[in-house]
Write a protein that holds these residues in place. Structure first.
Motif, PDB file in Angstrom:
ATOM      1  N   TYR A  80      -2.367 -13.984 -18.282  1.00 17.98           N
ATOM      2  CA  TYR A  80      -3.397 -12.973 -18.032  1.00 17.98           C
ATOM      3  C   TYR A  80      -4.473 -13.477 -17.084  1.00 17.98           C
ATOM      4  N   VAL A  81      -4.888 -14.724 -17.245  1.00 16.58           N
ATOM      5  CA  VAL A  81      -5.922 -15.279 -16.381  1.00 16.58           C
ATOM      6  C   VAL A  81      -5.408 -15.414 -14.948  1.00 16.58           C
ATOM      7  N   CYS A  82      -4.178 -15.844 -14.798  1.00 15.31           N
ATOM      8  CA  CYS A  82      -3.600 -16.007 -13.457  1.00 15.31           C
ATOM      9  C   CYS A  82      -3.524 -14.685 -12.697  1.00 15.31           C
ATOM     10  N   LEU A  83      -3.253 -13.600 -13.399  1.00 16.18           N
ATOM     11  CA  LEU A  83      -3.012 -12.321 -12.740  1.00 16.18           C
ATOM     12  C   LEU A  83      -4.165 -11.329 -12.882  1.00 16.18           C
ATOM     13  N   LEU A  84      -5.309 -11.799 -13.370  1.00  9.43           N
ATOM     14  CA  LEU A  84      -6.455 -10.901 -13.516  1.00  9.43           C
ATOM     15  C   LEU A  84      -6.904 -10.267 -12.198  1.00  9.43           C
ATOM     16  N   PRO A  85      -6.904 -10.979 -11.060  1.00 11.23           N
ATOM     17  CA  PRO A  85      -7.294 -10.326  -9.805  1.00 11.23           C
ATOM     18  C   PRO A  85      -6.429  -9.103  -9.466  1.00 11.23           C
ATOM     19  N   GLN A 114     -16.306  -8.117  -0.591  1.00 10.22           N
ATOM     20  CA  GLN A 114     -17.576  -7.958   0.103  1.00 10.22           C
ATOM     21  C   GLN A 114     -18.730  -7.702  -0.856  1.00 10.22           C
ATOM     22  N   SER A 115     -18.461  -6.975  -1.939  1.00  8.33           N
ATOM     23  CA  SER A 115     -19.534  -6.608  -2.876  1.00  8.33           C
ATOM     24  C   SER A 115     -19.821  -7.687  -3.928  1.00  8.33           C
ATOM     25  N   SER A 116     -18.773  -8.396  -4.368  1.00 11.61           N
ATOM     26  CA  SER A 116     -18.963  -9.340  -5.483  1.00 11.61           C
ATOM     27  C   SER A 116     -18.411 -10.732  -5.228  1.00 11.61           C
ATOM     28  N   GLY A 117     -17.748 -10.953  -4.110  1.00  7.76           N
ATOM     29  CA  GLY A 117     -17.156 -12.255  -3.843  1.00  7.76           C
ATOM     30  C   GLY A 117     -15.933 -12.499  -4.710  1.00  7.76           C
ATOM     31  N   LEU A 118     -15.543 -13.766  -4.837  1.00  8.36           N
ATOM     32  CA  LEU A 118     -14.360 -14.106  -5.628  1.00  8.36           C
ATOM     33  C   LEU A 118     -14.531 -13.753  -7.102  1.00  8.36           C
ATOM     34  N   LEU A 119     -15.767 -13.863  -7.594  1.00  6.89           N
ATOM     35  CA  LEU A 119     -16.002 -13.559  -9.005  1.00  6.89           C
ATOM     36  C   LEU A 119     -15.744 -12.091  -9.325  1.00  6.89           C
ATOM     37  N   GLY A 120     -15.779 -11.249  -8.317  1.00  5.36           N
ATOM     38  CA  GLY A 120     -15.510  -9.838  -8.538  1.00  5.36           C
ATOM     39  C   GLY A 120     -14.090  -9.566  -8.996  1.00  5.36           C
ATOM     40  N   PHE A 121     -13.181 -10.476  -8.706  1.00  2.94           N
ATOM     41  CA  PHE A 121     -11.795 -10.319  -9.123  1.00  2.94           C
ATOM     42  C   PHE A 121     -11.566 -10.816 -10.555  1.00  2.94           C
ATOM     43  N   TYR A 122     -12.589 -11.437 -11.135  1.00  2.69           N
ATOM     44  CA  TYR A 122     -12.451 -11.992 -12.486  1.00  2.69           C
ATOM     45  C   TYR A 122     -13.461 -11.387 -13.456  1.00  2.69           C
ATOM     46  N   SER A 123     -13.762 -10.104 -13.262  1.00  5.60           N
ATOM     47  CA  SER A 123     -14.661  -9.413 -14.180  1.00  5.60           C
ATOM     48  C   SER A 123     -14.015  -9.329 -15.564  1.00  5.60           C
ATOM     49  N   GLN A 185     -11.636  -3.375 -18.554  1.00  2.97           N
ATOM     50  CA  GLN A 185     -11.571  -2.307 -17.555  1.00  2.97           C
ATOM     51  C   GLN A 185     -12.932  -1.651 -17.339  1.00  2.97           C
ATOM     52  N   ARG A 186     -13.783  -1.607 -18.354  1.00  3.26           N
ATOM     53  CA  ARG A 186     -15.140  -1.108 -18.139  1.00  3.26           C
ATOM     54  C   ARG A 186     -15.864  -1.990 -17.126  1.00  3.26           C
ATOM     55  N   MET A 187     -15.686  -3.302 -17.250  1.00  2.00           N
ATOM     56  CA  MET A 187     -16.331  -4.229 -16.331  1.00  2.00           C
ATOM     57  C   MET A 187     -15.708  -4.148 -14.939  1.00  2.00           C
ATOM     58  N   GLN A 188     -14.403  -3.968 -14.885  1.00  2.00           N
ATOM     59  CA  GLN A 188     -13.738  -3.828 -13.592  1.00  2.00           C
ATOM     60  C   GLN A 188     -14.149  -2.546 -12.880  1.00  2.00           C
ATOM     61  N   ALA A 189     -14.468  -1.507 -13.670  1.00  2.00           N
ATOM     62  CA  ALA A 189     -14.862  -0.224 -13.095  1.00  2.00           C
ATOM     63  C   ALA A 189     -16.324  -0.203 -12.668  1.00  2.00           C
TER      64      ALA A 189
END
Length: 366
Positions: A80-85, A114-123, A185-189
């Motif tokens: 799950y961690v590997c494929l979270l992005p 652009q909006s959150s950087g790399l951390l945006g893919f790991y919300s 998904q709330r955080m991803q949204a």
């Protein structure tokens, strides 16, 4: 014929005798410390199956389930961690209004960076680690329990054991998976704050039942998806093992069988996943943004609204990332599970043999 099919599916033979296991259940946690990725050694040696005739299918019912649960928990967290992005992009593509925000998958990736950087893919990564470990342990443990239990029923068709065990695992694990996916998904949204803050907000606004928004849609998606994925992998695994005449899959074989099983499952169940995502990303009050501020009343109403506003294409949103995500997830997941299970099983059998030798020495010296 029944015995051969059962053997290919790693099920106990109808007339197989269970071995006596002297290792206590309390030894299971310490077995993980001997699994190579977690052992305190400088070099990693991936486990190979024991050449002894003893195997997983000869173990008692609950021992086999516990080994499956331990291996599943490790595999689930890793995968799950590997494929979270990929899962983050899939969720963004499936959220209501995504068609007006993102032109395509690549555009969603660029705007997220652009909006959150790399951390945006790991919300929501903390919720993913905790939830995936627990849900995967319950899922694989239940599947192994189901396979072993159903394999002992002489009149139960061997060909129906994988899909039935997969369904049992999905029903049991969804009770943990739904809250985990909801927070993620709330955080991803677009929800602000950390995972625990989103959890508190959900509890304050909707109560405990708010954690199970989209539960029926999740079951509606997970049951067919789980049956398709798990049974496809088991059938492919049985075919490969029958051809190679081995008791285990090679790493490449695990990856290929898992990827194919995941792709088949994801492509057929994307509409159900879209409905589940819409239900999970809806919010009460001000919401996380205008994108997902609409409210849906159940699965049927959600499907009707999607068809009305977006047509049939709306039910296929995010299919590309979902199929890619599912294929990669299943490939990594089944590879990690098979590897972890072999490592734990090998250590389990080693300890059992050592315990039996000590017992024999004690008896002979008495």
């Amino acid at each position: 014929m029944e015995a051969r099919v059962s053997s290919s599916l790693c099920l106990p033979s109808p007339k197989a005798h269970e071995i006596s296991i002297s290792t206590t259940l309390s030894d299971f946690p310490s077995l993980l410390t001997h699994f190579p990725p977690f052992a305190s050694t400088t070099s990693v040696t991936w486990p190979r199956p024991s050449p002894k005739p003893q195997s997983l299918k000869t173990l008692p019912l609950f021992d086999r389930a516990l080994i499956g649960a331990a291996a599943g928990g490790l595999a689930g967290a890793f995968t799950y961690v590997c494929l979270l992005p990929l899962d983050t992009i899939k969720t963004k593509m499936q959220t209501k209004g995504a068609a007006q925000i993102y032109k395509n998958t690549l555009d969603a990736i660029v705007k997220t960076f652009q909006s959150s950087g790399l951390l945006g893919f790991y919300s929501g990564v903390s919720a993913v680690i905790v939830g995936s470990t627990a849900s995967s342990a319950v899922y694989f443990g239940t599947c192994e329990f189901g396979k072993s239990f159903l394999g002992k029923l002489e009149n139960f068709p061997a060909v129906l054991i994988p899909p039935t065990a997969g369904a049992m695992g999905n029903v049991a694990s969804s009770a943990i998976m739904v809250p985990k996916e909801l927070i993620t998904q709330r955080m991803q949204a677009g929800a602000k704050g950390r995972s625990w803050q989103v959890l508190v907000e959900i509890l304050q606004n909707d109560g405990v039942m708010g954690l199970y928004a989209g539960y029926s849609a999740t079951l509606l998606r997970n049951l067919p998806a789980g049956v398709l994925s798990y049974s496809s992998f088991e059938y492919l695994k049985a075919a490969v093992l029958q051809k190679t005449e081995k008791n285990y899959l090679e790493p490449v074989q695990s990856v290929l069988c898992g990827a194919l099983a995941g792709a088949i499952s994801a492509s057929l169940t994307t509409p159900l996943d879209v409905v589940k995502t819409r239900l999970m990303t809806q919010v009460r009050g001000e919401g996380v943004g205008k994108v997902s501020a609409v409210m849906y009343d159940g699965v049927s109403a959600t499907v009707k609204q999607i068809l009305k506003e977006e047509g049939w294409v709306g039910l296929t949103r995010g299919m590309g990332p979902r199929v890619l995500h599912s294929a990669c997830f299943s490939a990594l997941g089944y590879f990690a599970f098979e590897t972890a299970r072999l490592g734990i099983l090998q250590e389990y059998l080693r300890r059992k043999e050592l315990s039996e030798r000590q017992t024999q020495v004690s008896v002979s010296t008495a």
